[in-house]
Every structure is written in C-alpha cells, then in structure tokens.
Design an enzyme around this catalytic site. Structure first.
Site, PDB file in Angstrom:
ATOM      1  N   LYS A  40      57.853  35.324  16.236  1.00  0.00           N
ATOM      2  CA  LYS A  40      57.939  35.722  17.549  1.00  0.00           C
ATOM      3  C   LYS A  40      56.811  35.998  18.265  1.00  0.00           C
ATOM      4  CE  LYS A  40      59.333  40.235  16.037  1.00  0.00           C
ATOM      5  NZ  LYS A  40      59.311  41.316  16.631  1.00  0.00           N
ATOM      6  N   ARG A 140      68.659  50.375  16.914  1.00  0.00           N
ATOM      7  CA  ARG A 140      68.380  49.410  17.846  1.00  0.00           C
ATOM      8  C   ARG A 140      69.744  48.478  17.995  1.00  0.00           C
ATOM      9  NH1 ARG A 140      62.795  46.059  16.868  1.00  0.00           N
ATOM     10  NH2 ARG A 140      64.077  45.206  15.312  1.00  0.00           N
ATOM     11  N   HIS A 170      67.023  46.438   9.236  1.00  0.00           N
ATOM     12  CA  HIS A 170      65.557  46.549   9.463  1.00  0.00           C
ATOM     13  C   HIS A 170      65.256  48.022   9.419  1.00  0.00           C
ATOM     14  CE1 HIS A 170      61.694  45.221  10.963  1.00  0.00           C
ATOM     15  NE2 HIS A 170      61.956  45.998  12.262  1.00  0.00           N
ATOM     16  N   ARG A 223      60.955  38.889   5.521  1.00  0.00           N
ATOM     17  CA  ARG A 223      60.654  38.480   6.911  1.00  0.00           C
ATOM     18  C   ARG A 223      59.185  39.004   7.248  1.00  0.00           C
ATOM     19  NH1 ARG A 223      65.678  41.692   7.636  1.00  0.00           N
ATOM     20  NH2 ARG A 223      64.633  43.289   8.398  1.00  0.00           N
ATOM     21  N   TYR A 268      33.886  48.757  39.336  1.00  0.00           N
ATOM     22  CA  TYR A 268      34.568  49.667  40.111  1.00  0.00           C
ATOM     23  C   TYR A 268      34.519  51.126  39.845  1.00  0.00           C
ATOM     24  CZ  TYR A 268      36.787  45.368  41.505  1.00  0.00           C
ATOM     25  OH  TYR A 268      37.335  44.151  42.044  1.00  0.00           O
ATOM     26  N   CYS A 314      37.123  45.106  34.369  1.00  0.00           N
ATOM     27  CA  CYS A 314      37.423  44.582  35.664  1.00  0.00           C
ATOM     28  C   CYS A 314      38.767  43.763  35.272  1.00  0.00           C
ATOM     29  CB  CYS A 314      36.478  43.771  36.480  1.00  0.00           C
ATOM     30  SG  CYS A 314      35.096  44.460  36.754  1.00  0.00           S
ATOM     31  N   ASP A 316      38.974  40.245  35.285  1.00  0.00           N
ATOM     32  CA  ASP A 316      38.409  39.025  34.756  1.00  0.00           C
ATOM     33  C   ASP A 316      37.117  39.197  34.030  1.00  0.00           C
ATOM     34  OD1 ASP A 316      40.306  37.969  36.512  1.00  0.00           O
ATOM     35  OD2 ASP A 316      38.783  38.403  37.904  1.00  0.00           O
TER      36      ASP A 316
HETATM   37  C1  PLP Z   1      64.198  42.581  12.204  1.00  0.00           C
HETATM   38  C2  PLP Z   1      62.696  42.358  12.220  1.00  0.00           C
HETATM   39  N1  PLP Z   1      62.354  41.904  10.995  1.00  0.00           N
HETATM   40  C3  PLP Z   1      61.225  41.807  10.466  1.00  0.00           C
HETATM   41  C4  PLP Z   1      60.223  41.755  11.476  1.00  0.00           C
HETATM   42  C5  PLP Z   1      58.653  41.708  11.193  1.00  0.00           C
HETATM   43  O1  PLP Z   1      57.904  42.785  10.997  1.00  0.00           O
HETATM   44  P1  PLP Z   1      56.540  42.969  10.419  1.00  0.00           P
HETATM   45  O2  PLP Z   1      55.701  42.044  11.550  1.00  0.00           O
HETATM   46  O3  PLP Z   1      56.186  44.430  10.706  1.00  0.00           O
HETATM   47  O4  PLP Z   1      56.451  42.219   9.164  1.00  0.00           O
HETATM   48  C6  PLP Z   1      60.435  42.532  12.666  1.00  0.00           C
HETATM   49  C7  PLP Z   1      59.320  42.501  13.859  1.00  0.00           C
HETATM   50  O5  PLP Z   1      59.311  43.545  14.614  1.00  0.00           O
HETATM   51  C8  PLP Z   1      61.556  42.661  13.171  1.00  0.00           C
HETATM   52  O6  PLP Z   1      62.040  43.090  14.374  1.00  0.00           O
END
Ligand code: PLP
Length: 375
Positions: A40, A140, A170, A223, A268, A314, A316
């Site tokens: 993601k 969440r 999670h 995951r 700046y 700055c 850039d």
């Molecule tokens: C539901 C869920 N699973 C897995 C992950 C992956 O987590 P990580 O990057 O800490 O392995 C995330 C990341 O935010 C998540 O929201």
C-alpha cells in the site's frame, strides 16, 4: 506531481534487498503459511509495482493494499496473485472488486447488505471475496462481538454473491516490548472466532512485527509490510531474528557551492550565520519532496563525511556546511551508505520525532524512483 527526472535527486531501490528480506522470512514460516507483501501507499514510498514484482520473485503469495485504486494498479501491471484490500472500500464498488477478483475487509452487516444489492443488480460472474475484520483492540475497523459475527456470517452464507474466505485482526502493539495488549488481543480474537458456525479457511493476524517478534502467533497469512523494505518495525527497540536489508537510499548531488564571509546568513529567516571562509553547498531537495523543515540540523553524507544541514530547509533546496570546497556534482547521500558511514531511515525518523514508516511514505512523487538489480 511531475517527477523531477532532470535533477540529480533520486530514491534508489535495491530489488535484491526486497528479495532478501522476503526470502529470509519465507524460510522461517511453516510451509502452509502464506506471505502477502503489503505494498500500500505506493509500496511505502518504494514503488508498488516494482516492489510487488520483486516480492513475487522471492516467493510472495499475494499482496495487501489499502485502497481499491492500489489494487487496480497492481492488476493493470499484470499482477494476477490474490490481492487483499485491508481498508473499507465503499460498497458501491463491490462489482468492480468482484470482477477483478480482489478480496476486501468487511466491518459491518450494513456494508454486506449494500454490497449484495450492488452485486445482484450488476450480475457479476464472480462472487465478492470477503474477510471479516475483527476489532480485538486496535479500535480502528472491525466487528467486535459474537452477535455481529454471527449475523454477518449468516448473511454471507445465504448469498451467492458473497464468499467468506477469511477472518483477520490487527495488533496495536506487536512492535513493543510490553506484550500485555498483544496477549489480550490474541485471546479476544481466539474467543471471537469461536462464534463462527463454520470458521473461514483463512485466519490471519500477523503483520511484520508479529511475525518477527512473537513466536506463538498463528496465522495462515503473514501480512508482511515494513520488514520487506528492510526496516525493523520496532525502530530499534527489539532485535530481528535475521538481518534486514534496507531497500531504499536517497541520493542527490551538490548543485551549487560557494565560500562564505564572516556573518553572512543562510536560508529563510537567516537562522544560520557563517564563519569566515566556510564552504556551503546547496542540495536540490526540500520539503515539497518530503524532506521536511524538521531536518534542519540533520547531517547528510558527502564522500563519507557528515555535513550538517544549515539554515531552514526550503521547498526545493537545502544547504549544507562542507568540510572544504567540493565540486558541483559531488554525490550527497541523505539516506544510505557513503564510505564507512550510514544514515538510516530510523535516524531521520528520530530527528523528526516520528517513525520510519512516515519518512518513507512522505518522500513525494517528485523524487524519481530508480531500481537496481531488477530481474
Ligand atoms: C491490517 C494491516 N495488516 C498489515 C499491515 C502491515 O504492517 P507492517 O508494515 O507493520 O508489517 C498493516 C499496515 O499498516 C495493516 O494495516
């Protein structure tokens, strides 16, 4: 935002490092545990498609994303493996997800009812694959009670448009030394999944931290996010069972170099006053690139030597104090190795009082990503 391909600032991503991190984790996992690479947010700033391809080469079995658009990007790039959308997608897009054979997190009966209505009207060939999210303490998204689970399960089971493939949760503190909440979440989750009449075939709980730091986790899918990019999920609180290889280096070059007179100021607000004869170099990266103003005072590496960012960053550009005159074009390493020294993403995160996840994600699309060891 257009990428600045004609300026010397770039993020260099080593696909070998991504493959290494994944293959080390794959070696530790039981054979029937799958690894889904979390790509993601454009692969945590590393580039979603290239990361997914490298992850696949190293044995990733599927992918996780947060948005429907991120899943579509992977499908368009020819990724045919399972893709699980971790976040809530509006039910109006149920048919698009079904058509693309994406699986999605579900957090309420109302969502299922709305999705079913959409799927019925659109006569999609495939059912929509759903995983129930269980809120065991993250606070969440997700179902929280046995009644909610039972209602949702009964609803899905009577529908030919919905297919219940998985259930997941999670953890909020898997990356911390104190595992009290982790244990509590685990026991709540185990208790709640007993409410299914028929437990879904896939049950998953593990993110990187769970997989790396908790021996006793049980999860059909890991995951695997931050660790695949070579970053320790705990920062440096807990040590990982194998060495992770950071995949991203941030590099630029001196674009302008000048010698200062006593008392001349930099940037700046004129917050830095030079000493007589000091050499100052200008580096073409600034807060519009995600190299934020909080990095005033941070050091960068020039030919293995630490040079301080002086004056305000700055939009850039930023300015650094050089040990002596250096030619325009000299390499500047902002994150990564130079000589015998290294600036880690964690070091930048500490300077900014944040976590490396945020540093990586904030590197803007103005910085071109280049890839090494692509195969
Ligand atoms: C539901 C869920 N699973 C897995 C992950 C992956 O987590 P990580 O990057 O800490 O392995 C995330 C990341 O935010 C998540 O929201």
């Amino acid at each position: 935002m257009v990428a600045g391909i004609h300026r010397p600032t770039k993020a260099v991503i080593d696909c070998d490092a991504i493959r290494w991190n994944i293959s080390q984790e794959k070696k530790r996992l039981p054979e029937d545990t799958l690894l889904y690479a979390v790509v993601k947010a454009d692969g945590y700033g590393h580039g979603a498609v290239q990361t997914a391809k490298a992850a696949r080469q190293a044995g990733a079995n599927g992918f996780c994303v947060a948005l429907l658009d991120e899943a579509l990007e992977l499908r368009e790039a020819g990724i045919t493996e399972p893709i699980f959308i971790l976040g809530i997608v509006e039910a109006a897009y149920a048919d698009l997800m079904a058509e693309q054979q994406l699986s999605v997190a579900v957090s309420s009966l109302e969502w299922l009812q709305e999705a079913e209505q959409v799927l019925r009207e659109k006569t999609t060939v495939y059912p929509l694959i759903v995983h129930f999210a269980i809120d065991s303490g993250m606070g969440r998204i997700g179902l929280k009670t046995a009644e909610e689970i039972q209602q949702c399960e009964a609803y899905v089971r009577q529908s030919s448009h919905l297919y219940l493939e998985g259930v997941f949760t999670h953890f909020a503190t898997a990356d911390e030394k104190d595992d009290q909440l982790f244990q509590l979440q685990q026991s709540r989750f185990c208790q709640l999944i007993k409410s299914f009449v028929k437990k879904p075939e896939i049950v998953h709980t593990a993110n990187s931290a769970t997989a790396l730091f908790h021996q006793s986790f049980s999860s059909n899918i890991v995951r695997f996010g931050i660790a695949l990019y070579g970053l320790n999920p705990s920062g440096n609180q807990l040590s990982t069972p194998y060495s992770l290889k950071p995949a991203l280096q941030l590099k630029s070059r001196l674009i302008f170099v000048k010698q200062m007179s006593e008392g001349e100021t930099v940037g700046y607000g004129a917050t830095y006053r030079a000493k007589e004869g000091e050499w100052i170099g200008t580096v073409p990266i600034g807060y519009a690139d995600g190299w934020t103003r909080g990095l005033q005072g941070q050091t960068v590496l020039v030919e293995g030597e630490r040079c301080e960012i002086v004056g305000r960053v700055c939009m850039d550009q930023c300015m650094i104090r050089l040990p002596q005159e250096k030619p325009v074009g000299t390499e500047v390493v902002l994150i990564g190795k130079s000589g015998t020294d290294e600036i880690t993403m964690q070091e930048i995160a500490e300077k900014l009082h944040t976590i490396h996840y945020e540093v990586a994600c904030l590197l803007s699309s103005r910085i071109p990503r280049t890839y090494e060891h692509v195969c």
